[in-house]
Design an enzyme around this catalytic site. Sequence first.
Site, PDB file in Angstrom:
ATOM      1  N   HIS A 166     -16.948  -4.417  -2.110  1.00 36.77           N
ATOM      2  CA  HIS A 166     -15.538  -4.812  -2.144  1.00 36.77           C
ATOM      3  C   HIS A 166     -15.217  -5.962  -1.206  1.00 36.77           C
ATOM      4  CE1 HIS A 166     -11.271  -4.305  -2.895  1.00 36.77           C
ATOM      5  NE2 HIS A 166     -11.039  -4.226  -1.591  1.00 36.77           N
ATOM      6  N   TYR A 191       0.857  -1.187   0.000  1.00 43.12           N
ATOM      7  CA  TYR A 191       0.000   0.000   0.000  1.00 43.12           C
ATOM      8  C   TYR A 191       0.893   1.237   0.000  1.00 43.12           C
ATOM      9  CZ  TYR A 191      -4.314  -2.573   0.947  1.00 43.12           C
ATOM     10  OH  TYR A 191      -5.396  -3.395   0.857  1.00 43.12           O
TER      11      TYR A 191
END
Length: 591
Positions: free
Chosen positions: A388, A206
């Site tokens: 998601h 990330y």
Amino acid sequence: MMFVAGLCSALLLCTGLASVLGQDSGDMPFNETLDSAGNVSLRWGFDSKQETITFQLACKTSGWVGFGLSPSGEMDGSDIVIGGVNPNGTTYFTDRHAVDAQLPLVDGSQDYTLLSLKEDATGTTMKFSRKVQTCDKDDMEISTSAMKLIYAYGADDSIAYHNNARGTKSVNLLQSTQRSTPSQDSVGQLEMTVNSFAVPERDTYYHCRIIKSPNFPGKRHVYRIEPKIQSGNVDLVHHMLVYACPASVSVELEGECYSGQSMYVFSSCQQVVISWAVGGQDIWMPPNAGISIGTSDDPVFYRLEMHYSNSKLSKGRVDSSGLVFHYTSELRANDVGILEVGLIVDTSYVIPPNAKDFKAYGLCNTSTFSQVLSGDPPVLNVFASLLHTHLAGRGVRVGHYRNGEQIGFLGKNEHYDFNLQETMFLGSLVQVKAGDEILVECTYNTESRKTATQGGLGTTNEMCLAFLLYYPRTKLASCWSLPEPTAMSAALGVKGTSELVALMNSSVWNDTAVGRFERTVRGLPQLMAVSVSNGTRTVDLGFIREFKSSPATACTTLPLSDGGESCAPVTAGLGLCIALLTSLISLTGAL
């Protein structure tokens, strides 16, 4: 008889609405580009009186074109039409279905009607229609859920394997919205991207970048968000989010999102402005709303979060992907906000291995909003959602409850595909009022896994989230939950996550054991956490309510006047009427 009369009245009412829907764009007011290169586009519209849907497929080829509805995004089990124009000017068109990966078989019942088929210098355009529900075993029902559309085409009229000239996209055909493009002299672009970032040789990474907004001469509305994926990096970019940063963030910054000293600055930017995930394309705002930028109430700094999934541990990959905000000075009536709901992303939530159908839940009770917001409790007009999960996800539903009873859905995809995550319009505004509850249900399949799956950031970990797009914007950032830790430990006889994972990995998991564990976790009190853009949060307890089954259209045998029988979709007309009514509300921006 009363039911039939009521149904007919509803259909007569919707007949007039259908003509209104088609006023601006003929009989096909909706459109999507199906591929990133812009070679394949689709227009469509529906007629409630006839219970039909009409498609127009345009493809940049002089060969055959194919279009279909797929249960999985793949060929097998798909409902397909193939057509084209021969060199001598004659046309061909057939209704087919796919079995495995072979040439699709011609249906015994030809339920698609060809309306026109043309070929010119720009390519081939095929217009055709069908019933929403054909009652043919080789056709798929067109429902109000997201559907996986597939396409393929050839360089000539010899129908053969299409190689890479194919694709798929999730689209909600019966609950969509028209797009409104501002005048060209009013528009501009704001890019939020990384710059030549060297992607680490790690399975999951990330990366965050804090970006300062430019100064605008006045308020602007973002009406379209375009993903900008660097060529050759489609396999790397899993999702991208833009967060609003609070006033305490005053410098640009770049680094790993959830590790190191910078993570505390990054994590202070909590309110999602927009979210995009793998398989998604452009996100359009409805004609009466946009994302506000350029005012004193808007962020000065934004956080761009890039989730890279480098599963092959490739070396030397460099990326400059991100999101492009298309904005206009032609202001709209409403400012858009996003509320993140679902299950708190935490390693303490564990899914057993060898599960065919395990369900997890995230709860949000809007009664807690008054504890973090000043003034009257807000009413959220929800118009779209992005659902998601990660690789084990097979379905996501978002239930809407009022006074303890489920009154509808704020999104559902019961054929979820990790590689096809699109923002889906609901077809109408759904008002979430103070005291309402939102329940996110995620269905997972872990039959291929030998050990427990924990919640977390990696693609082999799991998430259960929904991003609800609504207006008018509030300061709300997230509202999610997790089984209360003390109650979880007591119910399972473990202390902490490590003991729970060890227990899961040493147990034998069959359907009975998976079901028992699911019921145990579902019955626990849920610890809910609500946060706003400045970091203020509150917690409360709640319980998971029952989820209704998704509505289905049944084929029923009806008597004919001559004494014979006809297979007809009894509820299709009413469902289509509702879809038309809700789409009309969305198009006119009633609020």
